[in-house]
Design a protein around this motif. Structure first.
Motif, PDB file in Angstrom:
ATOM      1  N   UNK A 239     -21.161 -44.978  28.593  1.00  0.00           N
ATOM      2  CA  UNK A 239     -20.327 -46.155  28.354  1.00  0.00           C
ATOM      3  C   UNK A 239     -21.110 -47.429  28.669  1.00  0.00           C
ATOM      4  N   UNK A 240     -21.848 -47.409  29.781  1.00  0.00           N
ATOM      5  CA  UNK A 240     -22.664 -48.569  30.145  1.00  0.00           C
ATOM      6  C   UNK A 240     -23.729 -48.838  29.088  1.00  0.00           C
ATOM      7  N   UNK A 241     -24.279 -47.774  28.512  1.00  0.00           N
ATOM      8  CA  UNK A 241     -25.271 -47.923  27.447  1.00  0.00           C
ATOM      9  C   UNK A 241     -24.663 -48.625  26.245  1.00  0.00           C
ATOM     10  N   UNK A 242     -23.445 -48.234  25.898  1.00  0.00           N
ATOM     11  CA  UNK A 242     -22.747 -48.893  24.791  1.00  0.00           C
ATOM     12  C   UNK A 242     -22.453 -50.346  25.131  1.00  0.00           C
ATOM     13  N   UNK A 243     -22.013 -50.591  26.354  1.00  0.00           N
ATOM     14  CA  UNK A 243     -21.656 -51.943  26.778  1.00  0.00           C
ATOM     15  C   UNK A 243     -22.838 -52.894  26.624  1.00  0.00           C
ATOM     16  N   UNK A 244     -24.006 -52.430  27.028  1.00  0.00           N
ATOM     17  CA  UNK A 244     -25.210 -53.260  26.915  1.00  0.00           C
ATOM     18  C   UNK A 244     -25.578 -53.489  25.458  1.00  0.00           C
ATOM     19  N   UNK A 245     -25.485 -52.428  24.651  1.00  0.00           N
ATOM     20  CA  UNK A 245     -25.902 -52.537  23.247  1.00  0.00           C
ATOM     21  C   UNK A 245     -25.002 -53.479  22.453  1.00  0.00           C
ATOM     22  N   UNK A 253     -28.400 -51.770  18.678  1.00  0.00           N
ATOM     23  CA  UNK A 253     -27.167 -50.986  18.552  1.00  0.00           C
ATOM     24  C   UNK A 253     -27.421 -49.705  17.761  1.00  0.00           C
ATOM     25  N   UNK A 254     -28.074 -49.857  16.622  1.00  0.00           N
ATOM     26  CA  UNK A 254     -28.314 -48.700  15.764  1.00  0.00           C
ATOM     27  C   UNK A 254     -29.233 -47.675  16.425  1.00  0.00           C
ATOM     28  N   UNK A 255     -30.060 -48.125  17.350  1.00  0.00           N
ATOM     29  CA  UNK A 255     -31.033 -47.216  17.968  1.00  0.00           C
ATOM     30  C   UNK A 255     -30.370 -46.139  18.820  1.00  0.00           C
ATOM     31  N   UNK A 260     -28.347 -39.562  12.056  1.00  0.00           N
ATOM     32  CA  UNK A 260     -27.951 -39.164  10.706  1.00  0.00           C
ATOM     33  C   UNK A 260     -27.049 -40.196  10.034  1.00  0.00           C
ATOM     34  N   UNK A 261     -26.521 -41.151  10.790  1.00  0.00           N
ATOM     35  CA  UNK A 261     -25.614 -42.143  10.203  1.00  0.00           C
ATOM     36  C   UNK A 261     -26.011 -43.586  10.508  1.00  0.00           C
TER      37      UNK A 261
END
Length: 317
Positions: A239-245, A253-255, A260-261
């Protein structure tokens, strides 16, 4: 109900019908086993495939004891729920009390959502399919909360409880916190509400709604990252990884998105799903969105993705 119109009407089954459908409950028909009893795959005389959950009663009760519970199960008809088709009571011959209950559900053939999110690359869903699957899950939960009275909350939903039918439409398989199943596990009286509790009914419902929203967030996390989440202690890190991205650029973000998407999703759509996922996973339950908020946000993300895919002037990247 209209949403369950394609399914046969709920009815009572004879034990002989179930024995015939499963070759007398042969081991080759067994497809699952756990604390809630055995699950068998069966085929009725008209060719319909069914899933049969067999519950052995630890205490002897009359069929009338379960009438209310069975009635509730029969109402769980929705296009995004694994719907119940009927039941069968098996009674002791000496006193007519219960020995076993069989719950008959529609058979959903194409495995779990996880296999289409983090399974073989060629089988994995597109970004558009992932959002559609998430919307289906949320609609199923929304029905459990509002489509029947009383609503069914705190469903302990996992991505492995989300199945795919012949059209790859999601259907939630759940135990729905039903008293019938709680009793089968030796906890008689653990019903949907707790009379005498100091917590008001409204506060309890809100808390349990928030529990389901958190579980939706975990499923969204797996949908975004394309990897299986096996332990809850992983969730806060991811979740923290998403928050930063979310606060960085679209390349960052895409990284972290499933490879595959990551090239086929609109950045605005991706960012929208990331943001609602992080909100669902808030450590403070009061900070989580409502199920309706989650549904609206995912539908918006789907619209943005469709516009971007079609190359309309509205796309943002």
């Amino acid at each position: 109900m209209k949403l369950g119109a394609s399914l046969p009407a709920y009815r009572s089954y004879a034990l002989e019908e179930l024995k015939e459908a499963t070759d007398n409950f042969d081991a080759s028909s067994l497809i699952g086993e756990g604390s809630h009893g055995q699950v068998y795959k069966g085929k009725l005389s008209d060719g319909t495939f069914i899933a049969i959950r067999c519950l052995k009663m630890r205490k002897r009760y009359s069929p009338q004891t379960y009438t209310h519970h069975i009635e509730m199960i029969s109402k769980l008809r929705h296009c995004h729920l694994v719907s119940s088709l009927g039941h069968c009571f098996e009674c002791y011959q000496d006193d007519s009390s219960m020995s076993r209950i069989f719950l008959i559900f529609e058979f959903v053939p194409n495995g779990t959502l996880r296999s289409y999110i983090s399974g073989l690359p060629k089988q994995r869903f597109t970004w558009t399919q992932r959002i559609a699957a998430a919307i289906g899950v949320v609609k199923g939960i929304q029905f459990l909360h509002t489509g029947i009275v009383p609503g069914v909350y705190s469903n302990n939903l996992k991505i492995t409880d989300v199945l795919l039918d012949n059209n790859l439409q999601v259907k939630i398989r759940s135990y729905y916190k039903l008293p019938l199943l709680a009793e089968n596990r030796g906890t008689m009286g653990a019903v949907l509400s707790s009379p005498g509790s100091r917590v008001s009914s409204q506060a309890r419902v809100k808390r349990e709604d928030e529990n389901d929203v958190y579980d939706i967030g975990v499923i969204l996390l797996e949908i975004i990252l394309g990897r299986s989440i096996m332990f809850y202690n992983e969730v806060s890190v991811l979740k923290d990884l998403l928050q930063v991205s979310i606060t960085t650029d679209d390349i960052a973000r895409r990284s972290i998105v499933d490879h595959t998407v990551h090239k086929e999703c609109s950045d605005k759509s991706l960012k929208t799903v990331m943001e609602i996922c992080v909100r669902c996973l808030s450590s403070e339950p009061s900070g989580r969105p409502t199920v309706e908020d989650v549904l609206w946000t995912l539908q918006f993300a789907a619209q943005v993705q469709d516009s971007w895919s079609e190359g309309t002037p509205n796309h943002e990247d």
